[in-house]
Design a protein around this motif. Structure first.
Motif, short mmCIF file in Angstrom:
data_model
loop_
_atom_site.label_atom_id
_atom_site.label_comp_id
_atom_site.label_asym_id
_atom_site.label_seq_id
_atom_site.Cartn_x
_atom_site.Cartn_y
_atom_site.Cartn_z
N THR A 143 0.88 -1.16 0.00
CA THR A 143 0.00 0.00 0.00
C THR A 143 0.92 1.22 0.00
O THR A 143 1.87 1.27 0.78
N VAL A 144 0.65 2.16 -0.92
CA VAL A 144 1.48 3.35 -1.02
C VAL A 144 0.67 4.56 -0.58
O VAL A 144 -0.46 4.75 -1.04
N SER A 145 1.22 5.35 0.34
CA SER A 145 0.55 6.59 0.76
C SER A 145 0.94 7.69 -0.22
O SER A 145 2.12 8.01 -0.35
N LEU A 146 -0.04 8.21 -0.93
CA LEU A 146 0.19 9.25 -1.94
C LEU A 146 -0.98 10.21 -1.90
O LEU A 146 -2.08 9.89 -2.35
N ASP A 147 -0.77 11.39 -1.31
CA ASP A 147 -1.91 12.28 -1.02
C ASP A 147 -2.31 13.20 -2.17
O ASP A 147 -3.36 13.82 -2.12
N SER A 148 -1.49 13.33 -3.21
CA SER A 148 -1.86 14.16 -4.34
C SER A 148 -0.90 13.96 -5.51
O SER A 148 0.24 13.56 -5.30
N LEU A 149 -1.40 14.24 -6.73
CA LEU A 149 -0.53 14.22 -7.92
C LEU A 149 -0.16 15.64 -8.31
O LEU A 149 0.54 15.86 -9.29
N ASP A 150 -0.65 16.59 -7.54
CA ASP A 150 -0.32 18.00 -7.76
C ASP A 150 0.89 18.34 -6.91
O ASP A 150 0.88 18.12 -5.69
N MET A 157 1.27 18.24 1.87
CA MET A 157 0.84 17.09 2.70
C MET A 157 2.02 16.28 3.25
O MET A 157 1.86 15.54 4.21
N ASN A 158 3.22 16.40 2.65
CA ASN A 158 4.32 15.58 3.19
C ASN A 158 5.48 16.40 3.72
O ASN A 158 6.58 15.88 3.93
N GLY A 159 5.22 17.68 3.92
CA GLY A 159 6.26 18.52 4.54
C GLY A 159 7.37 18.88 3.57
O GLY A 159 8.51 19.13 3.98
N PRO A 181 -2.70 -6.43 -6.37
CA PRO A 181 -3.10 -5.05 -6.65
C PRO A 181 -2.53 -4.09 -5.62
O PRO A 181 -2.49 -4.40 -4.44
N ILE A 182 -2.09 -2.95 -6.08
CA ILE A 182 -1.53 -1.92 -5.20
C ILE A 182 -2.64 -1.03 -4.70
O ILE A 182 -3.48 -0.59 -5.49
N LYS A 183 -2.66 -0.83 -3.40
CA LYS A 183 -3.62 0.12 -2.84
C LYS A 183 -2.91 1.45 -2.66
O LYS A 183 -1.74 1.47 -2.25
N ILE A 184 -3.60 2.53 -2.98
CA ILE A 184 -3.02 3.86 -2.85
C ILE A 184 -3.86 4.63 -1.85
O ILE A 184 -5.05 4.87 -2.09
N ASN A 185 -3.27 4.96 -0.71
CA ASN A 185 -3.99 5.65 0.35
C ASN A 185 -3.81 7.15 0.24
O ASN A 185 -2.68 7.62 0.13
N VAL A 186 -4.92 7.86 0.30
CA VAL A 186 -4.92 9.32 0.13
C VAL A 186 -5.61 9.95 1.34
O VAL A 186 -6.82 9.79 1.50
N VAL A 187 -4.85 10.65 2.19
CA VAL A 187 -5.48 11.40 3.27
C VAL A 187 -5.99 12.71 2.67
O VAL A 187 -5.25 13.40 1.98
N VAL A 188 -7.28 13.00 2.87
CA VAL A 188 -7.89 14.18 2.25
C VAL A 188 -8.11 15.27 3.30
O VAL A 188 -8.81 15.04 4.29
N LYS A 189 -7.48 16.42 3.10
CA LYS A 189 -7.62 17.52 4.05
C LYS A 189 -8.18 18.74 3.33
O LYS A 189 -7.64 19.16 2.29
N ARG A 190 -9.28 19.28 3.86
CA ARG A 190 -9.95 20.40 3.18
C ARG A 190 -9.02 21.60 3.08
O ARG A 190 -8.32 21.95 4.05
N GLY A 191 -9.00 22.15 1.87
CA GLY A 191 -8.20 23.36 1.66
C GLY A 191 -6.72 23.08 1.40
O GLY A 191 -5.95 24.00 1.16
N VAL A 192 -6.34 21.79 1.46
CA VAL A 192 -4.93 21.46 1.20
C VAL A 192 -4.81 20.60 -0.06
O VAL A 192 -4.11 20.97 -1.01
N ASP A 194 -7.82 18.47 -1.13
CA ASP A 194 -9.11 17.89 -1.53
C ASP A 194 -9.46 18.24 -2.97
O ASP A 194 -10.10 17.44 -3.67
N HIS A 195 -8.98 19.38 -3.45
CA HIS A 195 -9.29 19.79 -4.83
C HIS A 195 -8.60 18.91 -5.86
O HIS A 195 -8.91 18.97 -7.06
N THR A 196 -7.66 18.07 -5.42
CA THR A 196 -6.93 17.21 -6.38
C THR A 196 -7.36 15.75 -6.27
O THR A 196 -6.83 14.90 -6.98
N ALA A 197 -8.32 15.45 -5.37
CA ALA A 197 -8.70 14.05 -5.12
C ALA A 197 -9.30 13.37 -6.36
O ALA A 197 -8.89 12.28 -6.74
N ALA A 198 -10.24 14.06 -7.00
CA ALA A 198 -10.90 13.44 -8.16
C ALA A 198 -9.89 13.18 -9.28
O ALA A 198 -9.93 12.14 -9.95
N GLY A 199 -8.92 14.10 -9.42
CA GLY A 199 -7.88 13.92 -10.45
C GLY A 199 -7.03 12.70 -10.18
O GLY A 199 -6.64 11.97 -11.11
N LEU A 200 -6.75 12.47 -8.90
CA LEU A 200 -5.93 11.31 -8.54
C LEU A 200 -6.69 10.02 -8.85
O LEU A 200 -6.13 9.07 -9.40
#
Ligand code: SF4
Length: 359
Positions: A143-150, A157-159, A181-192, A194-200
């Motif tokens: 499982t890969v933690s990947l919070d955005s493609l932007d 999100m990762n400092g 199958p690879i799971k990709i975990n995305v922590v969604v934070k409003r204003g940080v 979340d606007h890129t979630a659908a794109g991911l």
């Protein structure tokens, strides 16, 4: 009769050495089934919601070599957990791939009687180098933690650590090595981010990888969590379904945390882990072992139970199993449910940091 290696007799056990006993259940009749094993408290990212850079700077006193469980100690504890009912192991951190020779540990764990699934959660930065060796050693999936493609949201999100390109290369290498199958975990934070979630979600359609969106949680004590920064899963789902209709899929097994959906057009699956708006404590079968040998019964625990002391005092597998069964048997944790019902919980500011217990 199994004996201790030295004179401390109070760790003697009379159980035989196989993994087959009935899984121990806690006070809410939840069997122990999953063990998350943190192999290091160090990380090469500084995600503000987990390990903020201002607190964990250069020179921060992370666990010493002596503090850390050795591979042999991790394996002995994992055997005792398997005897207690654990069937799934997940290696975590900090960032587990920072622990040297990790594939050697994977090989040792893969041979434990009763373990059916062996997975790893990583931020993906070092995955390209290790994927083949981990697969060969017996790892089943990652499982890969990947919070955005932007780039900007990714860094927020990762400092500001790591590179998106290397994480994506890591995912490709893991897939090529058969860790899917690879799971990709995305922590969604409003204003940080979340606007890129659908794109991911759109990016991974048709790849076979499963993107899972995680509601931002009040883990630990350092992320200054506000409920207003939580984007409910239903809202993220709505944004995705607007463009790509989905339908619900049944959970794979009892205790599975993600609510699953598949694209109606067959382009794959997405999932939602909704600890804030739809807590799943009722089916929580997860134990956590920190890199210094403490057993945690909940992600939001205030304290852990020291297993390293009895282990280093010579306890054998049967004796450790008895200790684990006793601790889990007294478990009543259900923090997220209480948070939902009460809006907040007592002692919320005394929780152990997430990176320390392996997320
Ligand atoms: S809050 Fe604790 S008990 Fe509830 S699902 Fe999470 S880890 Fe399990």
């Amino acid at each position: 009769m199994a004996h201790v290696r030295d004179k401390h007799t109070h760790y003697e056990s009379d159980a035989d050495s196989s993994a087959g006993g009935e899984p121990v259940q806690d006070r809410l009749a939840r069997p122990i089934r999953d063990l998350r094993i943190s192999v290091t408290d160090k990380c090469n990212f500084r995600c503000p919601y987990c390990m903020p850079a201002d607190r964990y700077g250069e020179g921060y006193p992370f666990l010493t070599r002596q503090d850390l469980l050795s591979f042999e100690e991790i394996v002995q504890l994992a055997r005792a957990f398997a005897r207690s009912g654990v069937r799934k192991l997940r290696l975590t951190g900090g960032e587990p791939l920072l622990r040297r020779d990790l594939s050697l540990l994977v090989e040792m764990l893969a041979g434990i009687d009763g373990i059916e699934d062996l997975a790893l959660t990583t931020n993906g930065m070092l995955l390209k180098q290790h994927a083949v060796a981990l697969r060969r050693a017996g790892l089943h999936r990652v499982t890969v933690s990947l919070d955005s493609l932007d780039d900007t949201a990714f860094a927020a999100m990762n400092g500001g650590r790591g590179s998106l390109g290397e994480v994506l290369d890591g995912i490709a290498a893991a897939a090529a090595a058969g860790l899917d199958p690879i799971k990709i975990n995305v922590v969604v934070k409003r204003g940080v981010n979340d606007h890129t979630a659908a794109g991911l979600a759109e990016h991974f359609r048709g790849t076979g990888h499963i993107v899972r969106f995680i509601e931002y949680m009040d883990v630990g004590t350092l992320n200054d969590w506000r409920r207003t920064e939580v984007v409910p899963s239903a809202e993220v789902l709505g944004r995705i379904a607007e463009k790509f209709p989905v339908e619900p899929v049944d959970r794979d097994y009892p205790g599975e945390v993600a609510e699953r959906y598949r694209y109606v057009d067959g382009a794959g699956e997405i999932g939602f882990i909704s600890s804030v708006t739809a807590p799943f404590c009722g089916g929580c079968t997860r134990a956590r072992l920190s890199a210094d040998g403490k057993l945690f019964l909940c992600l939001f625990a205030k304290e852990g139970h020291d297993l390293r002391a009895p282990l280093r005092e010579g306890a054998d597998d049967g004796a450790l199993e008895a200790v684990i069964r006793a601790i889990w048997g007294r478990r009543t944790d259900r923090y997220s449910e209480m948070r939902k019902n009460a809006g907040t919980t007592r002692g919320a500011n005394q929780k152990v940091e997430m990176y320390h217990m392996g997320g």
